[in-house]
Design an enzyme around this catalytic site. Structure first.
Site, PDB file in Angstrom:
ATOM      1  N   SER A  16      -2.546  -6.588  -7.003  1.00 47.59           N
ATOM      2  CA  SER A  16      -3.909  -6.041  -6.922  1.00 47.59           C
ATOM      3  C   SER A  16      -5.019  -7.084  -6.930  1.00 47.59           C
ATOM      4  CB  SER A  16      -4.176  -5.007  -8.024  1.00 47.59           C
ATOM      5  OG  SER A  16      -3.498  -3.805  -7.752  1.00 47.59           O
TER       6      SER A  16
ATOM      7  N   ASN B 264       0.866  -1.178   0.000  1.00 44.44           N
ATOM      8  CA  ASN B 264       0.000   0.000   0.000  1.00 44.44           C
ATOM      9  C   ASN B 264       0.903   1.229   0.000  1.00 44.44           C
ATOM     10  OD1 ASN B 264       0.590   0.848   2.799  1.00 44.44           O
ATOM     11  ND2 ASN B 264      -0.523  -1.012   3.359  1.00 44.44           N
TER      12      ASN B 264
ATOM     13  N   ASP C 129       1.673  -8.286   1.375  1.00 42.34           N
ATOM     14  CA  ASP C 129       2.422  -7.240   2.069  1.00 42.34           C
ATOM     15  C   ASP C 129       2.735  -7.656   3.508  1.00 42.34           C
ATOM     16  OD1 ASP C 129       3.618  -4.747   2.529  1.00 42.34           O
ATOM     17  OD2 ASP C 129       1.714  -3.699   2.755  1.00 42.34           O
TER      18      ASP C 129
END
Length: 175
Positions: free
Chosen positions: A121, A22, A32
């Site tokens: 994504s 992000n 992440d």
């Protein structure tokens, strides 16, 4: 060489793994969070040391930044911020393609030759896997990445199927 596998990206021994991050680069969920946990607390410190381009944003959507890999088997982490899917008419495809191009460019700048990418994504950002796979494989098969060893590490059968379905459309590289 371009290959597509279902694997945990944090286990990949490569010059760099790509983090679907992000804009804060301070960790999150999905890929992440897994990368931050596996790399250890030094990764968070390294990300905090990166300059903010505006308050709270170290890496705008469609761009990339690089840090060491710390406790990962990869030497570096290239962080990129993919677009949140908003229906497809908000420039998402261009931003997603830019993520792949910026990662390849950053790898070149640092003399890196082997990269492992996640399905950028496709998790909480909601990008449809079939569309994302076509964009990713188009960018990763581009001539700018021809001499690199690229592994796409996906999570889950649905996303793996999307990438394998998109792979036959590759003209210049084999999966």
């Amino acid at each position: 060489m371009l290959r597509i596998i279902e694997a945990d990206i944090t286990t990949q021994a490569a010059d760099a793994i790509v983090n679907a991050a992000n804009e804060t680069l301070l960790g999150g969920g999905g890929v992440d969070g897994a990368i931050h946990r596996a790399a250890g607390p030094e990764l968070l410190r390294a990300c905090r040391s990166l300059a903010e381009v505006r308050p709270g944003v170290r890496c705008p959507t469609g761009e990339a930044r690089i840090t060491p890999g710390f406790a990962l088997p990869a030497n570096h982490v290239i962080h990129t911020v993919g677009p949140v899917w908003e229906g497809g008419d908000q420039g998402e495809a261009e931003l997603l393609a830019a993520c792949y191009r910026k990662c390849i460019g950053l790898a070149r700048e640092h003399g890196l030759h082997s990269l492992a990418f996640p399905a950028i994504s496709c998790g909480v950002f909601g990008y449809p896997p079939d569309s994302a796979a076509r964009i990713a494989l188009h960018e990763l098969s581009d001539s700018s990445a021809q001499d690199m060893e690229i592994t796409v590490c996906v999570y889950g059968e649905r996303i793996l199927a999307s990438y394998r379905k998109a792979a036959p459309s590759l003209t210049s590289r084999q999966r």
